[in-house]
Design an enzyme around this catalytic site. Structure first.
Site, short mmCIF file in Angstrom:
data_model
loop_
_atom_site.label_atom_id
_atom_site.label_comp_id
_atom_site.label_asym_id
_atom_site.label_seq_id
_atom_site.Cartn_x
_atom_site.Cartn_y
_atom_site.Cartn_z
N ILE A 10 -34.74 -33.01 -5.29
CA ILE A 10 -34.95 -31.71 -4.64
C ILE A 10 -35.83 -30.78 -5.49
O ILE A 10 -36.54 -29.94 -4.94
CB ILE A 10 -33.58 -31.05 -4.34
CG1 ILE A 10 -33.73 -29.93 -3.30
CG2 ILE A 10 -32.90 -30.54 -5.61
CD1 ILE A 10 -32.40 -29.40 -2.77
N ASP A 33 -27.22 -29.70 -9.96
CA ASP A 33 -27.22 -28.47 -10.76
C ASP A 33 -27.94 -28.71 -12.09
O ASP A 33 -28.81 -27.92 -12.50
CB ASP A 33 -25.76 -28.06 -10.99
CG ASP A 33 -25.58 -26.66 -11.53
OD1 ASP A 33 -26.56 -25.90 -11.57
OD2 ASP A 33 -24.44 -26.32 -11.92
N1 AR6 Z 1 -31.97 -33.99 -5.86
C1 AR6 Z 1 -31.29 -34.16 -4.71
N2 AR6 Z 1 -29.99 -34.53 -4.66
C2 AR6 Z 1 -29.36 -34.76 -5.83
C3 AR6 Z 1 -30.00 -34.59 -7.08
C4 AR6 Z 1 -31.38 -34.19 -7.07
N3 AR6 Z 1 -32.06 -34.00 -8.21
N4 AR6 Z 1 -29.10 -34.88 -8.07
C5 AR6 Z 1 -27.95 -35.21 -7.46
N5 AR6 Z 1 -28.10 -35.15 -6.11
P1 AR6 Z 1 -23.37 -32.91 -7.20
P2 AR6 Z 1 -21.22 -31.25 -6.05
C6 AR6 Z 1 -27.10 -35.39 -5.05
O1 AR6 Z 1 -22.39 -33.65 -8.01
O2 AR6 Z 1 -20.50 -32.45 -5.56
C7 AR6 Z 1 -22.18 -29.97 -11.03
O3 AR6 Z 1 -21.77 -30.34 -12.32
C8 AR6 Z 1 -25.89 -36.22 -5.39
O4 AR6 Z 1 -26.21 -37.60 -5.25
O5 AR6 Z 1 -24.63 -32.47 -7.83
O6 AR6 Z 1 -21.34 -30.05 -5.16
C9 AR6 Z 1 -21.99 -28.48 -10.76
O7 AR6 Z 1 -22.15 -27.71 -11.93
C10 AR6 Z 1 -24.89 -35.75 -4.34
O8 AR6 Z 1 -25.10 -36.44 -3.10
O9 AR6 Z 1 -22.71 -31.56 -6.56
C11 AR6 Z 1 -20.59 -28.42 -10.23
O10 AR6 Z 1 -19.65 -28.36 -11.25
C12 AR6 Z 1 -25.25 -34.29 -4.14
O11 AR6 Z 1 -26.53 -34.12 -4.74
C13 AR6 Z 1 -20.44 -29.73 -9.49
O12 AR6 Z 1 -21.37 -30.63 -10.07
C14 AR6 Z 1 -24.28 -33.30 -4.74
O13 AR6 Z 1 -23.70 -33.82 -5.93
C15 AR6 Z 1 -20.78 -29.60 -8.02
O14 AR6 Z 1 -20.46 -30.80 -7.38
#
Ligand code: AR6
Length: 172
Positions: A10, A33
């Site tokens: 993203i 994040d």
């Molecule tokens: N681009 C697009 N999608 C992504 C990317 C990227 N660069 N990286 C991961 N995803 P998550 P949550 C996807 O864990 O469940 C953090 O530590 C990933 O495969 O990022 O809302 C925060 O600080 C998944 O499908 O977010 C919070 O503590 C989706 O993004 C916590 O994680 C969301 O996964 C939030 O957890």
């Protein structure tokens, strides 16, 4: 409103705003994040650290959203929203997740955002079942577009072919 699915990072998208799946402290973390904070550079943490706390360690309660600049990203804005941690679905998770989409879109419209990309909020560390989350994401974005001013372009950015397939199916 044009809704698209993008498979990939993203942070690479050239849109007005990208949405971050943040934690309540807006302190940075793993997953999307972490990727956003790395790509945006240290100015993002600095900007987050001056956002007011509404209770100890909480700058953004679950379901709410906050906006910052995009710093080193192509995106002009980052909208940080905190998805619910999945506890089985009877703890208000669907409503909190729906609020993430509505509150992010409200902030986007208020800031004149014409193109916005959402990650799959809560679908990583927070453990939300992807099929359920994708159906909420698509339903909320469409419902918003039916009754409010909305960005002309909404992108669902996702990691992996199986996640992209879920969005495509939900959008069909
Ligand atoms: N681009 C697009 N999608 C992504 C990317 C990227 N660069 N990286 C991961 N995803 P998550 P949550 C996807 O864990 O469940 C953090 O530590 C990933 O495969 O990022 O809302 C925060 O600080 C998944 O499908 O977010 C919070 O503590 C989706 O993004 C916590 O994680 C969301 O996964 C939030 O957890």
């Amino acid at each position: 409103m044009r809704i698209e699915v993008f498979e990939g990072d993203i942070t690479a998208l050239d849109v007005d705003a990208i949405v971050n799946a943040a934690n309540p402290a807006l302190a940075g973390g793993g997953g999307v994040d972490g990727a956003i904070h790395r790509a945006a550079g240290p100015g993002l943490s600095e900007e987050c650290s001056v956002i007011a706390m509404v209770s100890p360690h909480v700058r953004c309660p679950t379901g709410e959203a906050r906006i910052t600049g995009g710093h080193r990203l192509k995106a002009r804005h980052i909208i940080h929203t905190v998805g619910p941690v999945w506890h089985g679905g009877r703890d208000g998770e669907p409503e909190r997740l729906a609020e993430c989409y509505r509150n992010s879109l409200r902030l986007a419209v208020d800031h004149g955002v014409a193109s916005i990309a959402f990650p799959a909020i809560s679908c990583g560390v927070y453990g939300y079942p992807p099929e359920k989350a994708v159906s909420t994401a698509v339903a909320e974005v469409r419902a918003w577009g039916d009754v409010h001013d909305a960005p002309a372009q909404v992108i669902f950015a996702c990691f992996g072919e199986s996640m992209a397939a879920l969005y495509r199916q939900a959008l069909r």
